[in-house]
Design a protein around this motif. Structure first.
Motif: not given
Ligand SMILES: CC(C)(COP(=O)(O)OP(=O)(O)OC[C@H]1O[C@@H](n2cnc3c(N)ncnc32)[C@H](O)[C@@H]1O)[C@@H](O)C(=O)NCCC(=O)NCCS
Ligand SMILES: Nc1ncnc2c1ncn2[C@@H]1O[C@H](COP(=O)(O)OP(=O)(O)OP(=O)(O)O)[C@@H](O)[C@H]1O
Length: 190
Positions: A62, A70, A147, A65-66, A140, A143-144
């Motif tokens: 997680k 981005e 993206s 991924s963040r 999910m 926004s994820r």
């Protein structure tokens, strides 16, 4: 024979692939091999992304991924570390446990360098709005999902060169039946 299932996130590849795995096709999930690769490459990942990606001493997907979804440069950096490992692991499975037919399930089959090993490639087509809804149902955030799909926009060009296209707007059952009839045409009975 190796059949590759490609298409953007949420297009329905894994759902259909898991049903094929109940037949005589062996499923190789590139997402899962990627998760194994994160464990194997933990040291280089920490060197590249810092200890902030760890939770209790393990790579936290997680957190990673963040960071990567981005920032396209960081996504490229991650890919450079893990894609060769995914490729090696997939080819080891195919080389070792030989059985009649394999499925490679993964959005990035081409980028990883596995397309040339596929005898046939099937594109899973799904509009982004629907893929986003499906990914959100899978837990999910919107926004994820957006993206991830933005990072995969370049994949659209692949559909021009595949052997077959399955549109996945219908139910999972309908998608699977379309896939099954393509495989049947190719002499793979499932
Ligand atoms: C970024 C990571 C840590 C996120 O892990 P997490 O468990 O949250 O998500 P998961 O692995 O299930 O991926 C969700 C979806 O994101 C997409 N995705 C994953 N990695 C990438 C990538 N490098 N580029 C574009 N899309 C990607 C795929 O469509 C995937 O199905 C993980 O996906 C990863 O390590 N990715 C790099 C390896 C890779 O390329 N895997 C995909 C092989 S097809
Ligand atoms: N044809 C379909 N109709 C409705 N929902 C579907 C269909 N196919 C898959 N889904 C649902 O959509 C979600 C995403 O599907 P799935 O995980 O199979 O996509 P994917 O292409 O493998 O995505 P990823 O590349 O992110 O792994 C799942 O929750 C699944 O139950």
């Amino acid at each position: 024979m190796i059949v590759g299932l490609v298409g953007k996130a949420g297009s329905g590849k894994s759902t259909a692939a898991e049903r094929l795995a109940k037949s005589k096709m062996e499923l190789i999930s590139l997402d899962k091999l990627g998760h194994d690769a994160l464990r194997e490459e933990q040291e280089s990942l920490v060197n590249s992304f810092g200890r902030g990606i760890l939770t209790c001493g393990n790579v936290d997907r997680k957190k990673l991924s963040r960071i990567v979804f981005e920032n396209s440069d960081l996504l490229t950096k991650l890919n450079k570390i893990v894609h060769p490992v995914i490729k090696r692991k997939a080819l080891e499975i195919v080389g070792k446990d030989f059985s009649d037919h394999y499925i490679f399930d993964g959005a990035l089959i081409h980028e990883i360098g596995l397309a040339e090993y596929c005898d046939k490639i099937i594109w899973f087509e799904c509009p982004n709005e629907i893929a986003i809804e499906r990914l959100m149902k899978r837990g999910m955030s919107k926004s994820r999902a957006e993206s991830i799909l933005a990072s995969q926009q370049y994949l659209d060009s692949i559909k021009e060169s595949v052997d077959a296209v399955v549109t996945t707007l219908g139910s999972s059952e309908e998608t699977f039946e379309k896939l099954r009839s393509i495989l049947f045409e190719w002499g793979i009975v499932v």
